[in-house]
Design a protein around this motif. Structure first.
Motif, PDB file in Angstrom:
ATOM      1  N   VAL A   1       0.801  -1.181  -0.167  1.00 38.38           N
ATOM      2  CA  VAL A   1      -0.089  -0.120   0.039  1.00 38.38           C
ATOM      3  C   VAL A   1       0.776   1.428   0.099  1.00 38.38           C
ATOM      4  O   VAL A   1       0.452   2.266  -0.417  1.00 38.38           O
ATOM      5  CB  VAL A   1      -0.947  -0.081   1.441  1.00 38.38           C
ATOM      6  N   GLY A   2       2.168   1.145   0.725  1.00 38.37           N
ATOM      7  CA  GLY A   2       3.092   2.287   0.403  1.00 38.37           C
ATOM      8  C   GLY A   2       2.987   3.275   1.584  1.00 38.37           C
ATOM      9  O   GLY A   2       3.211   4.440   1.538  1.00 38.37           O
ATOM     10  N   VAL A   3       2.234   2.618   2.809  1.00 35.88           N
ATOM     11  CA  VAL A   3       2.333   3.795   4.030  1.00 35.88           C
ATOM     12  C   VAL A   3       3.501   3.605   4.764  1.00 35.88           C
ATOM     13  O   VAL A   3       4.218   2.638   4.755  1.00 35.88           O
ATOM     14  CB  VAL A   3       1.184   2.868   5.041  1.00 35.88           C
ATOM     15  N   SER A   4       3.845   4.851   5.234  1.00 35.93           N
ATOM     16  CA  SER A   4       5.268   4.883   5.848  1.00 35.93           C
ATOM     17  C   SER A   4       5.247   4.244   7.335  1.00 35.93           C
ATOM     18  O   SER A   4       4.209   3.775   7.698  1.00 35.93           O
ATOM     19  CB  SER A   4       5.531   6.582   6.302  1.00 35.93           C
ATOM     20  N   ASN A   5       6.513   3.760   7.510  1.00 35.36           N
ATOM     21  CA  ASN A   5       6.474   3.100   8.944  1.00 35.36           C
ATOM     22  C   ASN A   5       6.025   3.991  10.196  1.00 35.36           C
ATOM     23  O   ASN A   5       5.395   3.408  11.067  1.00 35.36           O
ATOM     24  CB  ASN A   5       8.056   2.499   8.994  1.00 35.36           C
ATOM     25  N   ARG A   6       6.213   5.280   9.756  1.00 35.61           N
ATOM     26  CA  ARG A   6       5.911   6.098  11.192  1.00 35.61           C
ATOM     27  C   ARG A   6       4.383   5.839  11.303  1.00 35.61           C
ATOM     28  O   ARG A   6       3.908   5.698  12.402  1.00 35.61           O
ATOM     29  CB  ARG A   6       5.985   7.637  10.397  1.00 35.61           C
ATOM     30  N   VAL A   7       3.619   5.961  10.316  1.00 35.08           N
ATOM     31  CA  VAL A   7       2.146   5.652  10.423  1.00 35.08           C
ATOM     32  C   VAL A   7       1.697   4.197  10.743  1.00 35.08           C
ATOM     33  O   VAL A   7       1.145   4.121  11.749  1.00 35.08           O
ATOM     34  CB  VAL A   7       1.237   6.391   9.118  1.00 35.08           C
ATOM     35  N   SER A   8       2.262   3.253   9.986  1.00 32.90           N
ATOM     36  CA  SER A   8       1.676   2.029  10.168  1.00 32.90           C
ATOM     37  C   SER A   8       2.191   1.380  11.264  1.00 32.90           C
ATOM     38  O   SER A   8       1.538   0.513  12.061  1.00 32.90           O
ATOM     39  CB  SER A   8       2.287   1.194   8.843  1.00 32.90           C
ATOM     40  N   SER A   9       3.271   1.822  11.792  1.00 23.02           N
ATOM     41  CA  SER A   9       3.826   1.138  13.178  1.00 23.02           C
ATOM     42  C   SER A   9       2.925   1.752  14.252  1.00 23.02           C
ATOM     43  O   SER A   9       2.965   0.880  15.373  1.00 23.02           O
ATOM     44  CB  SER A   9       5.256   1.359  13.188  1.00 23.02           C
ATOM     45  N   PHE A  10       2.393   2.740  14.220  1.00 24.05           N
ATOM     46  CA  PHE A  10       1.522   3.128  15.288  1.00 24.05           C
ATOM     47  C   PHE A  10       0.044   2.630  15.143  1.00 24.05           C
ATOM     48  O   PHE A  10      -0.591   1.951  15.998  1.00 24.05           O
ATOM     49  CB  PHE A  10       1.387   4.747  15.202  1.00 24.05           C
ATOM     50  N   VAL A  11      -0.465   2.682  13.870  1.00 17.53           N
ATOM     51  CA  VAL A  11      -1.794   2.461  13.725  1.00 17.53           C
ATOM     52  C   VAL A  11      -2.040   1.046  13.570  1.00 17.53           C
ATOM     53  O   VAL A  11      -3.028   0.505  14.299  1.00 17.53           O
ATOM     54  CB  VAL A  11      -2.323   2.987  12.253  1.00 17.53           C
ATOM     55  N   LEU A  12      -1.233   0.137  13.231  1.00 20.18           N
ATOM     56  CA  LEU A  12      -1.553  -1.424  12.996  1.00 20.18           C
ATOM     57  C   LEU A  12      -1.545  -2.279  14.458  1.00 20.18           C
ATOM     58  O   LEU A  12      -2.484  -2.735  14.381  1.00 20.18           O
ATOM     59  CB  LEU A  12      -0.781  -1.742  11.964  1.00 20.18           C
ATOM     60  N   PRO A  13      -0.437  -2.265  14.872  1.00 23.53           N
ATOM     61  CA  PRO A  13      -0.392  -3.186  16.294  1.00 23.53           C
ATOM     62  C   PRO A  13      -1.474  -2.617  17.128  1.00 23.53           C
ATOM     63  O   PRO A  13      -2.279  -3.372  17.772  1.00 23.53           O
ATOM     64  CB  PRO A  13       0.849  -2.561  16.996  1.00 23.53           C
ATOM     65  N   LEU A  14      -1.850  -1.128  17.215  1.00 22.40           N
ATOM     66  CA  LEU A  14      -3.105  -0.654  18.216  1.00 22.40           C
ATOM     67  C   LEU A  14      -4.404  -1.505  17.339  1.00 22.40           C
ATOM     68  O   LEU A  14      -5.157  -2.050  18.150  1.00 22.40           O
ATOM     69  CB  LEU A  14      -3.207   0.802  17.963  1.00 22.40           C
ATOM     70  N   GLY A  15      -4.486  -1.121  16.186  1.00 16.54           N
ATOM     71  CA  GLY A  15      -5.620  -1.872  15.231  1.00 16.54           C
ATOM     72  C   GLY A  15      -5.909  -3.273  15.737  1.00 16.54           C
ATOM     73  O   GLY A  15      -6.883  -3.564  16.028  1.00 16.54           O
ATOM     74  N   ALA A  16      -4.932  -4.163  15.785  1.00 17.00           N
ATOM     75  CA  ALA A  16      -4.940  -5.612  15.585  1.00 17.00           C
ATOM     76  C   ALA A  16      -5.603  -5.768  17.029  1.00 17.00           C
ATOM     77  O   ALA A  16      -6.046  -7.028  17.289  1.00 17.00           O
ATOM     78  CB  ALA A  16      -3.582  -6.270  15.387  1.00 17.00           C
ATOM     79  N   THR A  17      -5.274  -4.979  17.926  1.00 16.97           N
ATOM     80  CA  THR A  17      -5.747  -5.235  19.353  1.00 16.97           C
ATOM     81  C   THR A  17      -7.073  -4.568  19.627  1.00 16.97           C
ATOM     82  O   THR A  17      -7.691  -5.260  20.318  1.00 16.97           O
ATOM     83  CB  THR A  17      -4.611  -4.866  20.467  1.00 16.97           C
TER      84      THR A  17
END
Ligand code: ASP
Length: 418
Positions: free
Chosen positions: A289-305
């Motif tokens: 998708v091309g999302v930066s690590n800055r955003v994905s590393s915050f949004v995704l672990p939180l989202g999975a939980t």
């Protein structure tokens, strides 16, 4: 030396295609050979999930700390946090409302009592879930090392966000070496995760064979309309609500987003676990998708939980279904209570198989539905839970990825959705 470029066939190139074929193969094996197929290939699924889980804690911890440290400590982090929470609450509520409308319109529980009695539901042997206040307390680990060791995702996330924010506030001499070390560790973890992910098709054969072999057909028929109601709600949320949000809020092509996320969504369906799928979700969101690590590393672990749209919808449909089966009418106030507690229960549900079904007791309690009959109906729902769990986990993961893409766009990232 022959340096001729060899064009790989789609089957060798595309992981999602391999996973899809693995799902097909697993189903055929289970239907043809039943339990003996599980004995032969079931271990591959177990091993694959263990490998995925092996990567989760170090991946999530290094990813959040490096992500948060690069966002900064003050306003920027607060802004990202607010956007993420706003997106997660909104999509979960929208999912619940879709479920609410469908379960009131289709009324799958009316007249279902006979079928359920014939299916012989018994009270499930499950641990009673935490109360809502306990979910809040669990967010703050008293011992971060124990949280890491016990894979307490909520606790890990809260500690790592706090650690990353503090790191960002340190003077250059301290911040630089520590951030560089953690970023390097994160890069190593991504590499390791990539290697595990390549084994997905093998793991999926084992997982699907076990899942299909474990499902008895007769229970499914008596619970058919209930299952269809949940499936219809999940389908609407995935193919109408979330694509509209992608288009309107992110100006992103839903079709391309589906293609980019297919490896992760199929793995979510196969494992029934958002937590186990997280490594793949991160890979797809960053690399495809091309999302930066800055955003994905915050949004995704939180989202999975915490962001579980599929689970939230399921809680709402499940509780109203039980009330309908028992012939107990739930008025407007009770239904609003269901909506709110379904949202909280989905936030508190762990990203593991059947967690959503266990959390349903919290919502039932909130509208005074308890006792042996209720437990027996939940028991029957447990018997048919696997396919629904597979679907809602796919939806949970997909919603997280839409959130990451939309938030990245709102943060001015141009490469998203390429
Ligand atoms: N299995 C789901 C997940 O991991 C949770 C649930 O049971 O609803 O996302």
């Amino acid at each position: 030396m022959n340096t001729q470029h060899v064009e790989k066939t789609p089957l060798l190139r595309e992981l999602w295609l391999q996973i899809l074929l693995a799902m097909l193969l697993g189903s055929v094996l289970a239907f043809t050979f039943g339990e003996s197929a599980v004995g032969a290939v079931g271990w591959m699924g177990t091993l694959f999930v263990r490998l995925l889980k092996m990567t989760i804690v170090p991946l999530v911890a290094t990813s959040i700390v490096s992500g948060v440290a690069s966002v900064g400590s003050g306003g920027a982090l607060g802004r990202l946090g607010l956007k993420t929470l706003a997106y997660y609450m909104t999509t979960s509520l929208l999912a619940i409302l879709v479920g609410l409308v469908l379960v009131n319109a289709l009324r799958p529980g009316v007249g279902a009592l006979e079928g359920i009695a014939a299916a012989g539901g018994t009270a499930p042997q499950v641990e009673t879930p935490d109360s809502l206040a306990e979910i809040l307390f669990r967010m703050v680990p008293t011992n971060p090392v124990a949280a890491l060791a016990e894979m307490d995702m909520l606790g890990i996330i809260v500690f790592c966000i706090a650690f990353g924010a503090s790191l960002a506030a340190m003077p250059e001499g301290v911040r630089r070496p520590v951030s560089e070390l953690i970023e390097a560790l994160f890069a190593v973890m991504m590499r390791l995760t990539g290697a595990v992910i390549r084994l997905a098709p093998l793991g999926v054969v084992g997982l699907i064979t076990s899942a299909v072999a474990a499902s008895g057909a007769s229970t499914f028929t008596s619970m058919g309309i209930y299952m269809l109601t949940v499936a219809a709600g999940l389908t609407l949320h995935t193919f109408v609500t979330l694509p509209v949000l992608l288009l309107v809020l992110g100006r992103l092509s839903p079709r391309r987003h589906f293609t980019n996320m297919s490896d992760a969504v199929l793995t979510a369906v196969s494992t029934s676990s958002s937590a186990a799928t997280l490594p793949l979700t991160m890979q797809c969101v960053e690399k495809k998708v091309g999302v930066s690590n800055r955003v994905s590393s915050f949004v995704l672990p939180l989202g999975a939980t915490v962001n579980m749209d599929g689970t939230a919808l399921y809680e709402c449909v499940g509780v109203l279904f039980i009330a309908q089966v028992l012939g107990i009418p739930l008025g407007v106030t009770a239904q609003i209570t269901v909506v709110v507690t379904a949202l909280l229960a989905s936030i508190g549900a762990a990203g593991i198989p059947s967690a959503g079904l266990v959390m349903i007791f919290i919502v039932l309690e909130a509208v005074n539905l308890r006792g042996p009959e209720v437990a027996a109906i939940v028991g029957t729902m447990l018997a048919v839970d696997r396919p629904l769990d597979m679907l809602r986990t796919g939806v949970n993961i997909f919603s997280d990825s839409c959130g990451a893409a939309i938030i990245a766009r709102s943060e001015g990232e141009e490469e998203v959705g390429r």
